[in-house]
Design a protein around this motif. Structure first.
Motif, short mmCIF file in Angstrom:
data_model
loop_
_atom_site.label_atom_id
_atom_site.label_comp_id
_atom_site.label_asym_id
_atom_site.label_seq_id
_atom_site.Cartn_x
_atom_site.Cartn_y
_atom_site.Cartn_z
N HIS A 33 9.43 -0.25 7.68
CA HIS A 33 8.30 -1.11 7.31
C HIS A 33 6.91 -0.22 7.48
CE1 HIS A 33 5.55 -4.47 7.32
NE2 HIS A 33 4.98 -3.98 8.57
N ASP A 34 6.81 0.80 8.49
CA ASP A 34 5.53 1.32 8.66
C ASP A 34 5.48 2.25 7.51
OD1 ASP A 34 5.27 0.28 11.14
OD2 ASP A 34 5.79 2.24 12.21
N LEU A 35 6.22 3.01 7.07
CA LEU A 35 6.36 3.90 5.93
C LEU A 35 6.07 3.04 4.69
CD1 LEU A 35 6.81 6.39 4.36
CD2 LEU A 35 9.29 5.86 4.21
N THR A 36 6.32 2.04 4.49
CA THR A 36 6.25 1.02 3.27
C THR A 36 4.62 0.61 3.39
OG1 THR A 36 8.34 0.11 3.33
CG2 THR A 36 6.78 -1.15 2.09
N VAL A 37 4.05 0.46 4.49
CA VAL A 37 2.92 0.06 4.41
C VAL A 37 1.88 1.37 4.20
CG1 VAL A 37 0.85 -0.61 6.10
CG2 VAL A 37 3.06 -1.89 6.19
N PHE A 38 2.22 2.55 4.72
CA PHE A 38 1.49 3.87 4.21
C PHE A 38 1.51 3.87 2.79
CE2 PHE A 38 2.66 6.26 8.61
CZ PHE A 38 1.71 5.44 9.24
N LEU A 39 2.35 3.67 2.05
CA LEU A 39 2.64 4.13 0.88
C LEU A 39 1.99 2.82 0.14
CD1 LEU A 39 6.30 5.01 0.24
CD2 LEU A 39 4.39 6.62 0.52
N ASN A 41 -0.78 1.48 1.21
CA ASN A 41 -2.26 1.67 1.32
C ASN A 41 -2.51 3.07 0.76
OD1 ASN A 41 -2.75 -0.40 3.07
ND2 ASN A 41 -2.29 0.92 4.89
N ALA A 42 -1.48 3.77 0.18
CA ALA A 42 -2.00 5.00 -0.87
C ALA A 42 -1.55 4.68 -2.21
CB ALA A 42 -0.98 6.01 -0.41
N GLY A 43 -1.35 3.43 -2.57
CA GLY A 43 -1.61 3.01 -4.07
C GLY A 43 -0.40 2.20 -4.40
N LEU A 44 0.69 2.21 -3.80
CA LEU A 44 1.96 1.42 -4.19
C LEU A 44 1.79 0.18 -3.94
CD1 LEU A 44 4.61 4.24 -3.42
CD2 LEU A 44 3.92 3.49 -5.57
N THR A 45 0.71 -0.60 -4.48
CA THR A 45 0.61 -1.93 -4.10
C THR A 45 2.00 -2.65 -4.79
OG1 THR A 45 -0.59 -2.40 -6.05
CG2 THR A 45 -1.81 -1.90 -3.87
N GLY A 46 2.36 -3.61 -3.91
CA GLY A 46 3.33 -4.38 -4.38
C GLY A 46 4.79 -3.81 -4.16
N TRP A 47 4.82 -2.73 -3.46
CA TRP A 47 6.21 -2.61 -3.29
C TRP A 47 6.54 -2.98 -1.73
CZ3 TRP A 47 8.53 3.01 -4.06
CH2 TRP A 47 8.30 3.40 -5.34
N ASP A 48 7.80 -3.11 -1.78
CA ASP A 48 8.53 -3.51 -0.55
C ASP A 48 9.53 -2.44 -0.07
OD1 ASP A 48 11.00 -3.90 -1.92
OD2 ASP A 48 10.58 -5.90 -2.22
#
Length: 70
Positions: A33-39, A41-48
């Motif tokens: 989950h933390d990794l997903t949030v980082f990504l 915030n880095a531009g991968l909006t909509g990714w789960d």
């Protein structure tokens, strides 16, 4: 985003894994989950979390997305 280099480093003694995109350290993730949030915030909006697990362009060191503790 897929042409950027994402590296998830080996788990530390506390279980966290440092995360880097290109030359920028994003921080330490303690879960998928933390990794997903980082990504996100880095531009991968909509990714789960499933998108992150199935992505072939994340470079996992010493264990894949299921490894968070040594």
């Amino acid at each position: 985003m897929s042409e950027r280099r994402v590296i998830v480093y080996p788990p530390s003694g506390t279980g966290g894994r440092r995360v880097r995109i290109d030359d920028q350290m994003l921080g330490t993730a303690y879960s998928l989950h933390d990794l997903t949030v980082f990504l996100r915030n880095a531009g991968l909006t909509g990714w789960d979390e499933l998108d992150v697990v199935e992505s072939g362009w994340i470079e996992w060191h010493e264990g894949g997305p299921e490894v968070w503790r040594r």
